[in-house]
Design an enzyme around this catalytic site. Sequence first.
Site, PDB file in Angstrom:
ATOM      1  N   ASN A 181      -9.957  -0.461   0.977  1.00  0.00           N
ATOM      2  CA  ASN A 181      -8.503  -0.346   0.847  1.00  0.00           C
ATOM      3  C   ASN A 181      -8.111  -0.741  -0.571  1.00  0.00           C
ATOM      4  O   ASN A 181      -8.188  -1.908  -0.948  1.00  0.00           O
ATOM      5  CB  ASN A 181      -7.843  -1.270   1.882  1.00  0.00           C
ATOM      6  CG  ASN A 181      -6.316  -1.247   1.795  1.00  0.00           C
ATOM      7  OD1 ASN A 181      -5.746  -0.714   0.855  1.00  0.00           O
ATOM      8  ND2 ASN A 181      -5.674  -1.834   2.779  1.00  0.00           N
ATOM      9  N   CYS A 222       0.818  -1.223   0.000  1.00  0.00           N
ATOM     10  CA  CYS A 222       0.000   0.000   0.000  1.00  0.00           C
ATOM     11  C   CYS A 222       0.848   1.267   0.000  1.00  0.00           C
ATOM     12  O   CYS A 222       0.329   2.363  -0.216  1.00  0.00           O
ATOM     13  CB  CYS A 222      -0.929   0.013   1.203  1.00  0.00           C
ATOM     14  SG  CYS A 222      -1.950  -1.455   1.319  1.00  0.00           S
ATOM     15  N   HIS A 275      -3.177   6.902   3.487  1.00  0.00           N
ATOM     16  CA  HIS A 275      -3.627   5.668   2.846  1.00  0.00           C
ATOM     17  C   HIS A 275      -4.908   5.207   3.522  1.00  0.00           C
ATOM     18  O   HIS A 275      -5.005   5.215   4.756  1.00  0.00           O
ATOM     19  CB  HIS A 275      -2.535   4.602   2.968  1.00  0.00           C
ATOM     20  CG  HIS A 275      -3.019   3.231   2.639  1.00  0.00           C
ATOM     21  ND1 HIS A 275      -3.730   2.964   1.483  1.00  0.00           N
ATOM     22  CD2 HIS A 275      -2.924   2.041   3.302  1.00  0.00           C
ATOM     23  CE1 HIS A 275      -4.040   1.674   1.457  1.00  0.00           C
ATOM     24  NE2 HIS A 275      -3.567   1.101   2.547  1.00  0.00           N
TER      25      HIS A 275
HETATM   26  N1  ACO Z   1     -17.405  -9.834  10.335  1.00  0.00           N
HETATM   27  C1  ACO Z   1     -17.714 -10.190  11.601  1.00  0.00           C
HETATM   28  N2  ACO Z   1     -16.810 -10.596  12.489  1.00  0.00           N
HETATM   29  C2  ACO Z   1     -15.532 -10.651  12.102  1.00  0.00           C
HETATM   30  C3  ACO Z   1     -15.124 -10.298  10.798  1.00  0.00           C
HETATM   31  C4  ACO Z   1     -16.131  -9.891   9.892  1.00  0.00           C
HETATM   32  N3  ACO Z   1     -15.865  -9.518   8.625  1.00  0.00           N
HETATM   33  N4  ACO Z   1     -13.806 -10.455  10.709  1.00  0.00           N
HETATM   34  C5  ACO Z   1     -13.371 -10.877  11.900  1.00  0.00           C
HETATM   35  N5  ACO Z   1     -14.421 -11.002  12.734  1.00  0.00           N
HETATM   36  C6  ACO Z   1     -14.411 -11.429  14.136  1.00  0.00           C
HETATM   37  C7  ACO Z   1     -13.197 -12.218  14.511  1.00  0.00           C
HETATM   38  O1  ACO Z   1     -13.378 -13.590  14.193  1.00  0.00           O
HETATM   39  C8  ACO Z   1     -13.137 -11.987  15.995  1.00  0.00           C
HETATM   40  O2  ACO Z   1     -14.063 -12.835  16.617  1.00  0.00           O
HETATM   41  P1  ACO Z   1     -13.730 -13.507  18.059  1.00  0.00           P
HETATM   42  O3  ACO Z   1     -13.549 -12.339  19.006  1.00  0.00           O
HETATM   43  O4  ACO Z   1     -14.940 -14.318  18.319  1.00  0.00           O
HETATM   44  O5  ACO Z   1     -12.470 -14.281  17.848  1.00  0.00           O
HETATM   45  C9  ACO Z   1     -13.648 -10.564  16.161  1.00  0.00           C
HETATM   46  O6  ACO Z   1     -14.365 -10.257  14.954  1.00  0.00           O
HETATM   47  C10 ACO Z   1     -12.546  -9.528  16.323  1.00  0.00           C
HETATM   48  O7  ACO Z   1     -11.540  -9.765  15.328  1.00  0.00           O
HETATM   49  P2  ACO Z   1     -10.234  -8.892  15.258  1.00  0.00           P
HETATM   50  O8  ACO Z   1      -9.343  -9.453  14.211  1.00  0.00           O
HETATM   51  O9  ACO Z   1      -9.716  -8.700  16.637  1.00  0.00           O
HETATM   52  O10 ACO Z   1     -10.869  -7.506  14.748  1.00  0.00           O
HETATM   53  P3  ACO Z   1     -10.147  -6.125  14.632  1.00  0.00           P
HETATM   54  O11 ACO Z   1     -10.869  -5.132  15.435  1.00  0.00           O
HETATM   55  O12 ACO Z   1      -8.639  -6.250  14.818  1.00  0.00           O
HETATM   56  O13 ACO Z   1     -10.417  -5.747  13.114  1.00  0.00           O
HETATM   57  C11 ACO Z   1      -9.286  -5.713  10.992  1.00  0.00           C
HETATM   58  C12 ACO Z   1      -9.920  -6.582  12.088  1.00  0.00           C
HETATM   59  C13 ACO Z   1     -10.347  -4.792  10.457  1.00  0.00           C
HETATM   60  C14 ACO Z   1      -8.766  -6.630   9.909  1.00  0.00           C
HETATM   61  C15 ACO Z   1      -8.130  -4.894  11.621  1.00  0.00           C
HETATM   62  O14 ACO Z   1      -7.267  -5.724  12.353  1.00  0.00           O
HETATM   63  C16 ACO Z   1      -7.323  -4.150  10.579  1.00  0.00           C
HETATM   64  O15 ACO Z   1      -7.795  -3.219   9.954  1.00  0.00           O
HETATM   65  N6  ACO Z   1      -6.046  -4.506  10.408  1.00  0.00           N
HETATM   66  C17 ACO Z   1      -5.169  -3.806   9.491  1.00  0.00           C
HETATM   67  C18 ACO Z   1      -5.411  -4.240   8.079  1.00  0.00           C
HETATM   68  C19 ACO Z   1      -4.629  -3.333   7.143  1.00  0.00           C
HETATM   69  O16 ACO Z   1      -4.570  -2.139   7.338  1.00  0.00           O
HETATM   70  N7  ACO Z   1      -4.037  -3.834   6.100  1.00  0.00           N
HETATM   71  C20 ACO Z   1      -3.303  -2.859   5.306  1.00  0.00           C
HETATM   72  C21 ACO Z   1      -2.414  -3.319   4.392  1.00  0.00           C
HETATM   73  S1  ACO Z   1      -3.128  -4.098   3.002  1.00  0.00           S
HETATM   74  C22 ACO Z   1      -1.890  -4.184   1.768  1.00  0.00           C
HETATM   75  O17 ACO Z   1      -0.770  -3.736   1.908  1.00  0.00           O
HETATM   76  C23 ACO Z   1      -2.268  -4.926   0.480  1.00  0.00           C
END
Ligand code: ACO
Length: 340
Positions: free
Chosen positions: A290, A121, A260
């Site tokens: 994203n 990214c 970003h």
């Molecule tokens: N819908 C519902 N529930 C979900 C979903 C979904 N789509 N996805 C995950 N959950 C659940 C998980 O299973 C978990 O359940 P549990 O508590 O029963 O185990 C709960 O939601 C919380 O999951 P987390 O992974 O802790 O959620 P978080 O608040 O961290 O959000 C996210 C996840 C949005 C992916 C976040 O971690 C994030 O944005 N990370 C950064 C991603 C990023 O910026 N990538 C950039 C680079 S991309 C590139 O370079 C190509």
Amino acid sequence: MIANVSGNGIAVGITGIGAYAPERVLTNADLERMVDTSDEWIVTRTGIRERHIAEPEQAASDLALPAAREALEEAGVAARDLDLLVVATATPDMLFPATAAVLADELGAKRAAAYDLLAGCTGFVYALSQAYGAIATGLSGKALVVGTETLSKITNWQDRSTCILFGDGAGAAVVEPVSEGGILGFELGADGSGGSDLCIPAGGSRTPVTADALDQELQFIKMRGQEVFRFATRVMVTSAEELLAECGAGVDDVDLYVPHQANKRIIDHAVKNLGLASERVFMNIDRYGNTSSASIPLCLAEARDQGLLDDGTRVLMSAVGAGLTWGSAYMTWTNGRASR
Ligand code: ACO
């Protein structure tokens, strides 16, 4: 690396921008029918409401072409006068030839050196620094920098933790000498120790695509979301702070912050910790998700359309992505003021 380039004797700026997103829109309601998720979860955790998705026959160069043409037209630059074309992408048409070479041919940029750049990214900011360096040293006169992605093609649509995040799109910028202002500095970095937190395991020389790799779905994005989130919240702040300090500037010297668009919570954290006023922050993540290396130029094009980029507007861009990489660029906008 970090550099204040404002005293380099040559001013280099962006003189044209363009953007393109495929027509098809995938909403959170559509995703509710595909995986176990909800609009409420996606909006609360990411700020995303919908994203654009390429057609099966649309590759990265197909999205880049209209964005590139728009940027060239705004700059008043003919493709045949480009001597550098850098395409930042994590989703090239194919491993080789470079998508940049494909695009150069389609544009008629016959004199341009053309190569792809892989920095996740952060790709657009890295590519902008390449164009800056080539122009500042006299290696290049006019460059086109493109960020283009078809992330939908490397997304596992059964994995709810990643498929809700990504979208497709492209953005382009013409970079050339300007009479004054332009790019003031860069801060760029990489920490490969976090590489496995965000990767596509198969398709390279480590793990070629085999039937076994496909069975294990190794051709799709794998992400440790919380690790990437923690890394992103840290470097989005430190990168911007270090660059502004290097340039002798503070947050009050930022008229428009173009981060970003990875996750609204990451942006909100950066804005709060940097002490930026919210009206100076550009966001369109709700409509695009994203789009990786396309996200910053997509924002710049929309900011221009909304009249937010005037002569003299001081713009700070910051990104973080696969690598793990990060990067910031600080510049003074110079509408249509190429020094020719
Ligand atoms: N819908 C519902 N529930 C979900 C979903 C979904 N789509 N996805 C995950 N959950 C659940 C998980 O299973 C978990 O359940 P549990 O508590 O029963 O185990 C709960 O939601 C919380 O999951 P987390 O992974 O802790 O959620 P978080 O608040 O961290 O959000 C996210 C996840 C949005 C992916 C976040 O971690 C994030 O944005 N990370 C950064 C991603 C990023 O910026 N990538 C950039 C680079 S991309 C590139 O370079 C190509």
